[in-house]
Design a protein around this motif. Structure first.
Motif, mmCIF file in Angstrom:
data_model
loop_
_atom_site.group_PDB
_atom_site.id
_atom_site.type_symbol
_atom_site.label_atom_id
_atom_site.label_comp_id
_atom_site.label_asym_id
_atom_site.label_seq_id
_atom_site.Cartn_x
_atom_site.Cartn_y
_atom_site.Cartn_z
ATOM 1 N N CYS A 100 18.808 -14.212 4.606
ATOM 2 C CA CYS A 100 17.809 -13.390 5.299
ATOM 3 C C CYS A 100 18.459 -12.191 5.986
ATOM 4 C CB CYS A 100 17.064 -14.219 6.343
ATOM 5 S SG CYS A 100 18.088 -14.820 7.693
ATOM 6 N N CYS A 101 17.632 -11.232 6.377
ATOM 7 C CA CYS A 101 18.098 -10.126 7.212
ATOM 8 C C CYS A 101 18.259 -10.634 8.645
ATOM 9 C CB CYS A 101 17.109 -8.955 7.157
ATOM 10 S SG CYS A 101 15.597 -9.203 8.127
ATOM 11 N N CYS A 102 18.865 -9.812 9.501
ATOM 12 C CA CYS A 102 19.133 -10.253 10.874
ATOM 13 C C CYS A 102 17.856 -10.387 11.701
ATOM 14 C CB CYS A 102 20.111 -9.306 11.553
ATOM 15 S SG CYS A 102 19.455 -7.637 11.691
ATOM 16 N N ARG A 112 18.213 -8.656 15.907
ATOM 17 C CA ARG A 112 18.694 -7.299 16.141
ATOM 18 C C ARG A 112 17.686 -6.215 15.801
ATOM 19 N NH1 ARG A 112 23.917 -5.513 13.298
ATOM 20 N NH2 ARG A 112 23.170 -3.544 14.111
ATOM 21 N N CYS A 113 16.570 -6.581 15.189
ATOM 22 C CA CYS A 113 15.750 -5.522 14.614
ATOM 23 C C CYS A 113 14.329 -5.577 15.141
ATOM 24 C CB CYS A 113 15.743 -5.644 13.095
ATOM 25 S SG CYS A 113 14.854 -4.290 12.336
ATOM 26 N N GLU A 114 13.896 -4.438 15.693
ATOM 27 C CA GLU A 114 12.562 -4.409 16.294
ATOM 28 C C GLU A 114 11.445 -4.423 15.250
ATOM 29 O OE1 GLU A 114 11.786 -0.322 17.993
ATOM 30 O OE2 GLU A 114 13.829 -0.089 17.234
ATOM 31 N N GLY A 163 12.522 -9.299 7.180
ATOM 32 C CA GLY A 163 11.579 -9.245 8.290
ATOM 33 C C GLY A 163 10.498 -8.185 8.169
ATOM 34 N N CYS A 164 10.735 -7.176 7.328
ATOM 35 C CA CYS A 164 9.728 -6.123 7.166
ATOM 36 C C CYS A 164 9.910 -5.507 5.781
ATOM 37 C CB CYS A 164 9.862 -5.062 8.262
ATOM 38 S SG CYS A 164 11.155 -3.845 7.942
ATOM 39 N N PRO A 165 8.996 -4.620 5.375
ATOM 40 C CA PRO A 165 9.080 -4.071 4.014
ATOM 41 C C PRO A 165 10.321 -3.212 3.751
ATOM 42 C CG PRO A 165 6.850 -3.880 4.856
ATOM 43 C CD PRO A 165 7.712 -4.279 6.023
ATOM 44 N N ASP A 195 13.044 -4.426 3.715
ATOM 45 C CA ASP A 195 13.637 -5.436 2.834
ATOM 46 C C ASP A 195 15.161 -5.299 2.734
ATOM 47 O OD1 ASP A 195 13.840 -7.571 1.130
ATOM 48 O OD2 ASP A 195 12.941 -6.580 -0.608
ATOM 49 N N CYS A 196 15.819 -5.452 3.856
ATOM 50 C CA CYS A 196 17.267 -5.253 3.911
ATOM 51 C C CYS A 196 18.067 -6.252 3.080
ATOM 52 C CB CYS A 196 17.745 -5.262 5.357
ATOM 53 S SG CYS A 196 17.201 -3.808 6.271
ATOM 54 N N VAL A 197 17.503 -7.401 2.710
ATOM 55 C CA VAL A 197 18.237 -8.284 1.793
ATOM 56 C C VAL A 197 17.762 -8.106 0.349
ATOM 57 C CG1 VAL A 197 19.014 -10.044 3.430
ATOM 58 C CG2 VAL A 197 16.762 -10.285 2.382
HETATM 59 S S1 SF4 Z 1 14.251 -6.010 6.665
HETATM 60 FE FE1 SF4 Z 1 13.115 -4.989 8.295
HETATM 61 S S2 SF4 Z 1 13.214 -6.487 9.960
HETATM 62 FE FE2 SF4 Z 1 14.856 -7.053 8.556
HETATM 63 S S3 SF4 Z 1 16.656 -5.954 9.335
HETATM 64 FE FE3 SF4 Z 1 15.698 -4.684 7.758
HETATM 65 S S4 SF4 Z 1 14.404 -3.250 8.904
HETATM 66 FE FE4 SF4 Z 1 14.851 -4.985 10.262
#
Ligand code: SF4
Ligand code: HEM
Ligand code: HEM
Ligand code: SF4
Lengths: 82, 403
Positions: free
Chosen positions: B165-167, B171-173, B209-211, B213-215
């Motif tokens: 998963c992403c952090c 760490r991310c708003e 966590g959001c679109p 899509d950091c992973v």
């Molecule tokens: S995918 Fe979205 S919530 Fe997750 S680290 Fe990246 S920007 Fe932040």
């Protein structure tokens, strides 16, 4: 629904794998399908098959191998090792 | 352990030049004291000059009881490079979001210095901690030390792969749900599927966590769980005006770039038609102080992406356009869908067929029918531009078209 005991299924699976060594490569799902066919749907379900495989692998009688996908085999001297 | 046999490596040496980190530099450092790394230099140089790989792959893998986490490697030149006749890779389940204490990192490195090449890859594309190169007889000792330190092997082969998963909220708003908590939960829930391969092929979960899509879950996971919102983008109009005042060209950089064509800017007010928003994050990324995802947050579930191996690359398709992701996770209806999909794929999937390829083979319509999902407009990539999508049934029933 009366299921057969896990160790009985494990024995049957072990025999299937051992008797076909070198002829057939078994995946977990193949063993499951063959077991249900052998014992009948009411006597064996997926969870029981999982438990039987777990017993065989945890005791080291069978091992997982990898050839593009994952298989279950009788332990033997590694081909790639030679 | 002192190592004396040194190889000439003129081709590898080229890769030490430049300002950036170099894996050759790292292997050389390890080769000072580690015989495996030393032989690795020799073998790599030979491969580079012959333009030929000298690795064999597969076979009996793993530690007692496990079918995943260890990838068997052997060189086909064991007489010439005896120290790397075995060079197995270990995948170790990383912590969600890749957070460590320095003590945990030292523990990992100490274990590996004692039992392997000393070389690691933090992290592999799978997300795992990768230990590169050891012998079969070292596998159980490494595993024992890892588990004593609180680590476990990750996935490999036809099993559930190490969930990643992403952090997220750490760490991310922008995080619309707690990716780290869900990933930890999925890792525990599917321990059996992770360690005992029973699928036609690999099965990856990736949580963003959001679109943004950091992973990159939409491109490289069989099950992508991507945070999103279903109400309206939050706008701080004062801050929007500040961006404009400070030189952001809102029309050029945001309005014209919005794929939903749903933003208006009159120089004073920003208007978003949220019913046409595609939740792409672009406007929010450009003005992070002024805009934010809505308050009614959850995730979209997509299925079926993969990188090209047996067949070409695929992107995931939407299965559930929105679901809330809240504790207790175990009560989410979503697990029922996972179970249905796995049952179907295990029953009918071909060997080495990813679930995305399976869907292509049987057809999305049949797949949805079999797993008990109704087809809906959100599953179509570009429903408004797609000439094959008809909405008559809505109109016939005299209902309003739902957004
Ligand atoms: S995918 Fe979205 S919530 Fe997750 S680290 Fe990246 S920007 Fe932040
Ligand atoms: C040998 C020395 C160093 C190397 C090889 C190195 C390497 C890297 C790399 C590769 C990344 C990117 C990780 C990624 O995004 O995948 C990174 C991130 C970072 N490094 Fe270093 N680094 C070194 C020293 C330092 C030092 C001395 C500092 C600070 C004083 C520092 C501060 C940071 C910060 C703040 C980030 C992350 C910022 C972010 O979260 O985006 N690094 N480093
Ligand atoms: C007020 C001070 C600072 C702020 C606000 C800040 C902020 C940031 C931000 C926002 C990023 C990019 C993160 C990303 O894109 O993921 C970043 C990256 C980075 N920062 Fe800073 N930073 C500060 C000071 C420093 C200092 C003093 C150093 C080094 C001595 C440093 C080293 C780095 C490095 C190496 C990266 C890039 C890492 C990578 O490639 O991923 N930063 N910083
Ligand atoms: S998130 Fe994307 S589609 Fe939605 S309003 Fe912003 S730029 Fe447009």
């Amino acid at each position: 629904m009366a299921q057969i005991p896990v160790h009985e299924l494990a024995e049957a699976m072990y025999k299937m794998v051992k008797d076909t060594m070198g002829l057939k490569k078994w995946k977990a799902t193949d063993l499951q399908k063959a077991s249900i066919e052998m014992f009948g749907e009411g006597n064996v379900d997926k969870q029981l098959c999982k438990d039987a495989i777990k017993e065989l692998v945890n005791s080291g009688r069978l091992v997982y191998t990898y050839f593009g996908g994952s298989y279950i085999e009788v332990p033997h001297k590694e081909g790639a090792e030679n | 352990m002192a190592v004396d046999k040194k190889y000439d490596t003129p081709m590898l040496d080229e890769l030490e030049k430049g300002e950036w980190p170099s894996f050759v530099k790292e292997i050389k450092a390890a080769a000072e004291w580690n015989a495996m790394s030393n032989d690795l230099l020799g073998l790599l140089e030979q491969s580079y000059s012959e333009k030929m790989g000298h690795w064999k792959h597969g076979g009996i893998v793993g530690v007692m009881g496990y079918g995943g986490g260890i990838i068997g490697r052997y060189t086909d030149l064991p007489e010439k490079y005896p120290n790397i006749s075995h060079f197995h890779t270990l995948r170790i389940n990383m912590p969600s979001g890749w957070f460590y204490t320095s003590e945990a990192l030292r523990t990992l490195c100490d274990i590996w210095d004692a039992h392997g090449s000393g070389l690691t890859n933090m992290h592999g594309s799978t997300g795992d901690i990768i230990f590169l190169g050891t012998r079969t007889e070292e596998l159980e000792p490494v595993f024992n030390k890892l588990t004593a330190a609180g680590f476990d092997l990750g996935g490999s082969g036809s099993d559930v792969r190490t969930p990643s998963c992403c952090c997220g909220k750490a760490r991310c708003e922008w995080a619309c749900y707690d990716t780290m908590a869900l990933t930890h939960f999925i890792t525990n829930k599917f321990q059996d599927e992770l360690h005992r391969p029973a699928f036609p092929y690999k099965m990856k979960f990736k949580m963003s966590g959001c679109p943004n899509d950091c992973v990159a879950s939409v491109a490289r996971s069989d099950i992508s769980i991507i945070g999103t919102w279903r109400d309206e983008i939050q706008v701080d109009m004062q801050k929007v005006r500040e961006y404009a005042k400070n030189g952001t060209d809102i029309v050029k950089e945001i309005v014209m770039m919005c794929p939903g064509k749903c933003i208006e800017w009159d120089g004073k007010d920003l208007n978003i038609d949220n019913s046409s928003c595609l939740h792409c994050m672009h406007c929010i990324n450009v003005m992070p102080k002024a805009l934010a995802p809505g308050k009614d947050r959850g995730a979209v579930v997509l299925v079926g992406s993969k990188a090209p191996i047996v067949e070409g690359a695929l992107l995931s398709s939407v299965m559930i356009p929105f679901m809330k992701i809240e504790e207790p996770f175990d009560e989410m209806e979503f697990w029922k869908l996972i179970e249905n999909m796995w049952d179907l794929w295990c029953e009918e999937g071909k060997n080495r067929e990813r679930i995305g390829e399976f869907i292509q083979r049987v057809g999305m319509g049949n797949f949805l029918d079999s797993v008990g999902l109704e087809p809906i407009a959100e599953m179509v990539a570009h429903p408004r531009e797609n000439p094959y999508v008809f909405y008559e049934e809505y109109f016939e029933e005299g209902e309003e078209v739902e957004k």
